[in-house]
Design a protein around this motif. Structure first.
Motif: not given
Ligand code: COA
Length: 170
Positions: A37, A93-95, A100-103, A105-106, A132, A134, A137
């Motif tokens: 990321s 944004v970092y979780v 992760r996957g619990r909403g 990030g959103r 990336n 996630a 998405r």
């Molecule tokens: C990207 C990131 C912030 C997402 O946070 P999260 O809390 O896991 O995401 P959420 O649970 O809020 O999901 C948000 C959306 O992403 C989707 N999503 C989450 N993880 C995913 C994955 N691994 N692959 C595909 N989609 C994914 C969810 O399904 C959701 O989409 P939807 O609303 O259409 O169903 C997290 O994966 C992360 O911290 N990654 C490492 C750091 C990074 O990549 N940051 C972004 C660049 S600054």
């Protein structure tokens, strides 16, 4: 400012305080180690995060807090020092991997966007590694658009990485 818990979690989104800096740095350092990321390669110190906290009202740092534990964070960075871009913010944004996957990030992105609107930003931008899924998405589901793909935009550990430019226009 604090907002209610995202669906399915007991987390609250709130502004970061000094006591959060260690957790914020640890989550970022996990992201740096993952190499998926950011082009950053060196771990960040608590002092770096403290400087983010001191960056001023227009560059907020928010955290997702669940029962006193910081599970993720979102931050606004200045896009440019030029006056013409004063209303453009860059978002990060970092979780933590376990949360992760619990909403979260959103919820973090939505809260940061709300704050940006209150601060009269007119646009947010993000630079995502093209592979990336996630992050792509996340922003798509929050109403962002893809601007385009920077090919061979930078090298991480010697490997070229493509970068997807995304934006949210208010
Ligand atoms: C990207 C990131 C912030 C997402 O946070 P999260 O809390 O896991 O995401 P959420 O649970 O809020 O999901 C948000 C959306 O992403 C989707 N999503 C989450 N993880 C995913 C994955 N691994 N692959 C595909 N989609 C994914 C969810 O399904 C959701 O989409 P939807 O609303 O259409 O169903 C997290 O994966 C992360 O911290 N990654 C490492 C750091 C990074 O990549 N940051 C972004 C660049 S600054």
């Amino acid at each position: 400012m604090a907002s209610g818990p995202p669906a399915g979690t007991a987390a609250t989104i709130r502004p970061a305080v000094a006591a959060d800096t260690e957790a914020v740095a640890a989550i970022y350092n996990q992201g740096i180690e993952e190499r998926s990321s950011t082009f950053e390669t060196e771990p960040r110190e608590t002092a770096d995060v403290h400087a983010w906290l001191m960056a001023g009202e227009r560059l907020p740092l928010l955290v997702a807090d669940e029962g006193g534990r910081v599970l993720g964070w979102a931050r606004m960075l200045a896009y440019s020092e030029r006056a013409a871009y004063a209303g453009v913010g860059e978002v990060s944004v970092y979780v933590g991997a376990a949360a992760r996957g619990r909403g979260l990030g959103r919820a973090l992105l939505n809260a940061l966007e709300q704050q940006a609107r209150e601060l009269d930003y007119w646009k947010l931008v993000g630079n995502l590694f093209a592979d990336n899924a996630a992050s792509a998405r996340l922003v798509k589901s929050c109403g962002w658009r893809e601007v385009g793909l920077h090919l061979r935009h930078g090298r991480l550990d010697g490997e070229w990485r493509d970068v997807l430019l995304v934006e949210r226009v208010f």
